[in-house]
Structure formats: C-alpha cells, structure tokens
Design a protein around this motif. Sequence first.
Motif, PDB file in Angstrom:
ATOM      1  N   UNK A  16       0.813  -1.221   0.000  1.00 35.93           N
ATOM      2  CA  UNK A  16       0.000   0.000   0.000  1.00 35.93           C
ATOM      3  C   UNK A  16       0.846   1.271   0.000  1.00 35.93           C
ATOM      4  N   UNK A  17       2.157   1.147  -0.076  1.00 39.48           N
ATOM      5  CA  UNK A  17       3.025   2.326  -0.142  1.00 39.48           C
ATOM      6  C   UNK A  17       3.248   2.652  -1.613  1.00 39.48           C
ATOM      7  N   UNK A  18       2.710   3.757  -2.112  1.00 34.82           N
ATOM      8  CA  UNK A  18       2.810   4.077  -3.540  1.00 34.82           C
ATOM      9  C   UNK A  18       4.217   4.469  -3.966  1.00 34.82           C
ATOM     10  N   UNK A  19       4.409   4.507  -5.262  1.00 37.90           N
ATOM     11  CA  UNK A  19       5.716   4.825  -5.812  1.00 37.90           C
ATOM     12  C   UNK A  19       6.221   6.183  -5.360  1.00 37.90           C
ATOM     13  N   UNK A  20       5.327   7.151  -5.254  1.00 35.31           N
ATOM     14  CA  UNK A  20       5.743   8.502  -4.854  1.00 35.31           C
ATOM     15  C   UNK A  20       6.443   8.495  -3.504  1.00 35.31           C
ATOM     16  N   UNK A  21       5.978   7.656  -2.584  1.00 32.58           N
ATOM     17  CA  UNK A  21       6.622   7.567  -1.272  1.00 32.58           C
ATOM     18  C   UNK A  21       7.935   6.800  -1.359  1.00 32.58           C
ATOM     19  N   UNK A  22       7.958   5.772  -2.167  1.00 33.73           N
ATOM     20  CA  UNK A  22       9.173   4.973  -2.315  1.00 33.73           C
ATOM     21  C   UNK A  22      10.296   5.806  -2.926  1.00 33.73           C
TER      22      UNK A  22
END
Length: 337
Positions: free
Chosen positions: A287-293
């Motif tokens: 549930x952690x989107x690419x933007x956060x990664x």
Amino acid sequence: MGSAVGRDAAAVRRPTLRALLAGLAALLVLAGCGGGGESGGGGGGGATRTVESERGPVQVPVAPQRIAVLSGGLAGDLFTLQAPVVAADPRVLGVKNDASGFPPSWSGQAQQQGTQRLASEGAGLSIEQVAAARPDLIIGGGQGFTAAQAANAYPQLQQIAPTVLLPAFTQWQDQLTRIADVVGRSDRVPGLMQAYQDRAAQVRGALRVPPQPTVFLYKARDGKSYVITPTAALPAIARDLGFTPDDVLTKANNPPLFGTGDSFEVSPELLPRVADAPTAVYVPIGTQPLAEIQADPVYARLPAFSSGQVDEVPSTSFRPDYQGAMSTLDTFATQFR
C-alpha cells in the motif's frame, strides 16, 4: 491479504469442534430435506469424474452447479470461465474491495450470480458458512494464507462436498488451465489464451520499450524490500512485451525464496547491487505508492529511480489471474507509450 506478502501466514485458526459440529449439523439438515439437483450440496448424485488435487484424486461433479472457492486469487478465473460460484473468499493480494465487498475486477459478476461473500475477518475459515452455502464442489489452495486455511480444514471440507486443493501456481496460464479442468470448462481456455496473445502482440507493436534489463520490486507492509524473480508472472508478461527481466537471482547469489518462490527479500545494503538495472517496475503491494518509495534514500540511489526510469503497476499484476494479466497488458500499453 497484503499483510501476508512474502510468507504464508503461520497463525491460521483451525476449525473448532463447535464449528465442525455446526457444519455437520447443517449437512444433516440438508440431507433430511430430500431432493437434489442444483439446489443441494454434494453434487446431488449426478455424474462425476476424477481430477487431481494436492491431496490426491477427487471425484467431482461433471458439471458443478454450486462452487465454493476459498481463495480470492482463484475466484477471478472461475468468473472468467463463467462457472457458477455460490460462495467466494473476497481477499486478493493488495486489492481494496469495492462497496459490495468484492474485488472490482469480478465484483459485477459476483453480484450478478448472487455469490455469497465468505467471512474474511481475521485468519479463520468458517466451516459453518461454507456448509450453509450448500456447495457441490469446493476449491481451495493457490497462494497465500488462504491456502493454509483450506489445507487445515480439509477433513471437514470433504464432509461438506468434494474438495479440490490446487497448488501454488506462479503463472496465470497454469492456474487458469487447471481450474478449467476441475470445473469442466477446458473448452473455453484456448479462446482466452488467444485473446491474451492477440492483445500482447497489439501492445508490443505500439510499445516504447525503455532501456533494458528491468528489475521488478515491491515493499511489504513490514517495510522490507523484495525483488520479484525473473520467472514470476509479472516479469513473464513483461517479457511477452519485449522487456528483459534482469538476472537478479545471480546478482543476489541465489538467495532463499519466499512463499511460492516468486520473490525474495533484499537488505538495504544489498539492494543497490541487486536492483541496478536501468529500468524498474514497482508494485505497491504494501500500500506504499511509488511517490513515497521514490523519497526513500535507499531507493532514490538506484539507477532506475535516479534517472526516472521507474513505473508503477497495480498490485493485481504481481500474482495475476487471467483478468489481472489482461489488465497488466493495458497498464503497460499506457505506461510505456
């Protein structure tokens, strides 16, 4: 199901004696009602045939009319085959269900058929609920902790209806083919496979393939980083479109694989060496989107991330059923134009 990424849940609640007695009582009530045909469980005394299961050969109805499927990862293919599903576990890895309580990809079909949603809270499998659905065939197994649930409850499930436990497939084609055989709808598979091949060829012809090879990644809810093996379903679909999955197993010195062998954990120290491909595909399973990664310093220094050659695909692309595979083709067509 997202919390079980990279492992099979160990804490699976075994059916209690109370649950077993309730389930058996339901069966006795049904048997006392007489009748048969499509309204009763256990196949109604109709014609049967033998299919293979993880627990050995099983006699199943030639044309099942009331199927209970104990894994959301298997249910989609039953709806694709237009099989009659009376009850289904709604949990699919990384997918948020819609207002109906079912995954969006087969919610409409489930509602149209009047499919009952099996309880999905906690780790328990309700024998009473499965029995109350009066199935003439039960299908379980596949990937994730729902497979462990079905395996633990197998003796009780057998007393409700013929129960087939399927292996943990890593390729959607194998899963679709096997499910079709179990429910007597193998004649539908060639057309579905051809539709996939036609769509893949169409997408491949218009695709802009970025620099190769490509590494496929996800980050689990526990914060650990995982790399998807090149032979897993998602890299195989990408390969059909002209991508070259990187040889990450060699770079990681053949690490131990998790779950069904489609991924492995990588430490932050080792990740830059294993995930050094010029292109990356990220799956937001945790549930952690690419933007956060991308803001994570560990990932930010990877070549694909620093150069902007990283794209996100839906969670359904990781362990796809047939519809997941088809939607993954559409995602690649949009992402890499």
